[in-house]
Write an enzyme that holds these catalytic residues in place. Structure first.
Site: not given
Ligand SMILES: Cc1cc2nc3c(=O)[nH]c(=O)nc-3n(C[C@H](O)[C@H](O)[C@H](O)COP(=O)(O)OP(=O)(O)OC[C@H]3O[C@@H](n4cnc5c(N)ncnc54)[C@H](O)[C@@H]3O)c2cc1C
Length: 557
Positions: A114, A227, A229, A239, A242, A273, A337, A372
């Protein structure tokens, strides 16, 4: 409805929130709220993988070094060491919980190269890693008996005597405003990619938790670091992982050259990135792009490898770009991203506000610093979700259930009623587009003073108009017009913080590049930015960076 009551309320049901929920002792009453069904959280969209030094030829120290270098030395090294040291056991635990990681020929967990990594240490489940992790986790959450409030929207924190005593939320299906008191609140609401007009992020990623905590007085840290991407589709920002470059994909310009040789002669397409995105943007600006894009070429990987390792990205390219990467290169460009910044939290999730904790993308611990590395964000949700859950579990001991006043709910009810009652005005979607387009243009890969100063004015103006926007749906039931209006207020608030930080930081570091200050300035800027709310716009202060073993060096790939 009378006030709901739980020992701990976790806001957000992505990987960070669910991982935290699973750390509580059996007797603890854990509730989770999410504005979408938990498995619709953005974590489920993660494609490429999650990092851990599993192989005997690799080490957590190497992982830590790559992460510190990737962060352009702004990451806190004590937190980075914790993350990299604990990563291997978290990956093994996920495997024991049923995540089906892809395998190599020796039947061990396969690891792909990566960006910015000196060793292939990204574990993956084809190109659907987030999906695999999220579903395994959700099964556990169901079995644990966590109370899940699905399609509930966080409105505000209940703050009394400087501490957090619960939240006020909107039950979207019924339109009721409800108080929920708790002995601790954990924020796990993910990122704010949708501050920008095009983004790889799901529509739900409007940074609500960050905005709500900021309004309640929790400082936001390092928000100027966004970031971009390198490989998102032109049409809609979707997306292309990577992992496609990790598997050997190359980037070419209109002349058919592998232009990364000019910008990162050693790492080439697998530089970090920020470096790759700047290279692409430079090629495009200097006229060597293809219709505002560069090309990601996977053809030489061959049909079989593409179908086995990258099946989903092939589908996405066919559906959204009309190109089958087996036959033709995919047009890609840099797109918003990931949020490096977020709610200031330590490596146990504690924020400066008593009773309030944060983990995952909404937090800033800070393990990513100014940039990141791919695969470190899923890792962050696992390590710091777990650590935050464990810490809060202990924090609850001897902490009585608070009895907050009902005024917090009444206030929010009144606020929403006023928004809905307004008979006319500007529509939120138009304001959102105005803000996002400006953010893309002025606060993107390259920034400068003039563009950022203009951005300050536009964002303040949109914020003001967003306060008077017109909510057309006057009903209670599933009023998404209203929740979108709230989201607009959140993204505008965050945009103002991002811009303020970017304007103040007169240097270039990681993802923050100033055309008028093109070098890193350690003497002045080796420090975190903290933003505090103020009626005149964000007020900034600073905090030191934690160093352990890695001295700042010039960063080359
Ligand atoms: C397309 C894509 C691909 C990615 N690929 C990778 C990868 O391969 N490897 C890697 O390390 N990272 C990757 N990332 C980044 C990574 O996926 C995220 O940073 C990480 O999953 C975030 O997890 P989280 O639990 O913090 O938030 P999230 O999974 O975004 O969850 C947020 C939660 O908060 C809740 N929420 C938000 N606002 C409110 C509100 N007002 N009221 C109630 N609930 C709310 C939502 O409903 C959700 O349940 C990727 C990101 C994207 C967008």
């Amino acid at each position: 409805m009378s006030m709901l009551s739980h020992d701990v309320i976790i806001v957000g049901a992505g990987l960070a929130g669910m991982r935290a929920a699973l750390e509580f002792a059996p007797g603890v009453d854990v509730a989770m709220i999410s504005k979408v069904h938990p498995v619709r959280s953005h974590s489920g969209a993660a494609q490429g993988g999650v990092n851990a030094a599993l192989h005997e030829d690799d080490s957590w120290e190497n992982h830590a070094y790559d992460t510190v270098k990737g962060s352009d030395y702004l990451g806190d090294q004590d937190a980075i060491e914790i993350m990299c040291r604990e990563a291997p056991s978290d990956i093994r635990q996920m495997e024991h919980w049923g995540v089906i990681f892809s395998r190599n020929d020796e039947e061990r967990i396969a690891q792909r190269p990566f960006g910015g990594a000196g060793y292939p240490r990204t574990c993956y489940a084809a190109d659907r890693t987030g999906h695999a992790l999220l579903h395994a986790m959700y099964e556990r959450v169901m079995r644990r008996g966590v109370k899940v409030y699905e399609e509930w929207f966080l409105l505000s924190l209940i703050m009394e005597d400087g501490e957090c005593r619960g939240i006020v939320a909107l039950d979207i299906p019924t339109g009721q405003v409800v108080s929920m008191r708790a002995r601790a609140v954990v924020m796990a609401t993910g990122g704010y990619g949708r501050v920008y007009r095009t983004s790889s992020n799901g529509l739900v990623n409007t940074g609500d938790g960050m905005a709500v905590c900021y309004e309640a007085g929790a400082p936001l840290m390092d928000m100027e670091f966004v970031q971009f991407h390198p490989t998102t589709l032109k049409s809609n920002g979707v997306l292309i992982t990577e992992g496609s470059r990790g598997e050997g994909g190359t980037l070419i310009n209109a002349l058919g050259e592998r232009f990364m040789k000019t910008y990162a002669p050693n790492a080439m397409e697998l530089a970090s990135r920020d470096v790759v995105s700047r290279a692409e943007q430079t090629e495009i600006l200097e006229g060597r792009g293809v219709d505002g894009c560069v090309l990601l070429d996977l053809r030489h990987l061959g049909r079989e490898k593409i179908l086995e390792r990258l099946p989903q990205i092939r589908e996405l390219a066919i559906k959204f770009a009309g190109t089958d990467p087996i036959e033709v290169p995919i047009p890609v460009r840099p797109g918003a991203h990931y949020s490096m910044g977020g709610i200031k939290a330590d490596f146990n999730g504690a924020t400066p506000l008593p009773g309030l904790f944060a983990a995952g993308e909404c937090s800033c611990v800070s393990v990513h610093g100014a940039n990141r590395l791919g695969g470190n964000s899923l890792l962050e949700t696992l390590v710091f979700g777990r650590r935050t859950g464990a810490f809060v579990n202990d924090y609850l001991v001897g902490r009585p259930m608070p009895s907050p006043a009902d005024t917090h709910r009444v206030e929010q009810e009144k606020r929403l009623a006023e928004m809905v009652a307004r008979p006319a005005g500007e529509r939120g979607w138009a304001l959102r587009e105005e803000l996002g387009t400006m953010m893309n243009r002025n606060v993107g890969v390259f920034r400068d003073r003039a563009g950022l100063e203009a951005a300050v004015t536009v964002a303040a103006n949109v914020a003001e108009r967003a306060r008077r926007q017109w909510v057309m749906d006057k009903g209670k039931i599933f009023n998404t017009d209203l929740t979108e209006a709230l989201e607009l207020q959140h993204v505008t608030e965050l945009a103002r913080v991002i811009i303020a930080g970017a304007l103040a930081r007169e240097e270039s570091r990681g993802a923050h590049f100033r055309k008028d200050f093109t070098t890193r300035d350690d003497a002045k800027w080796m420090r975190h930015t903290l933003a505090h709310p103020d009626p005149d716009g964000p007020k900034l202060s600073h905090a030191p960076v934690a160093f352990t073993r890695f001295e700042p060096k010039e960063r080359t790939y």
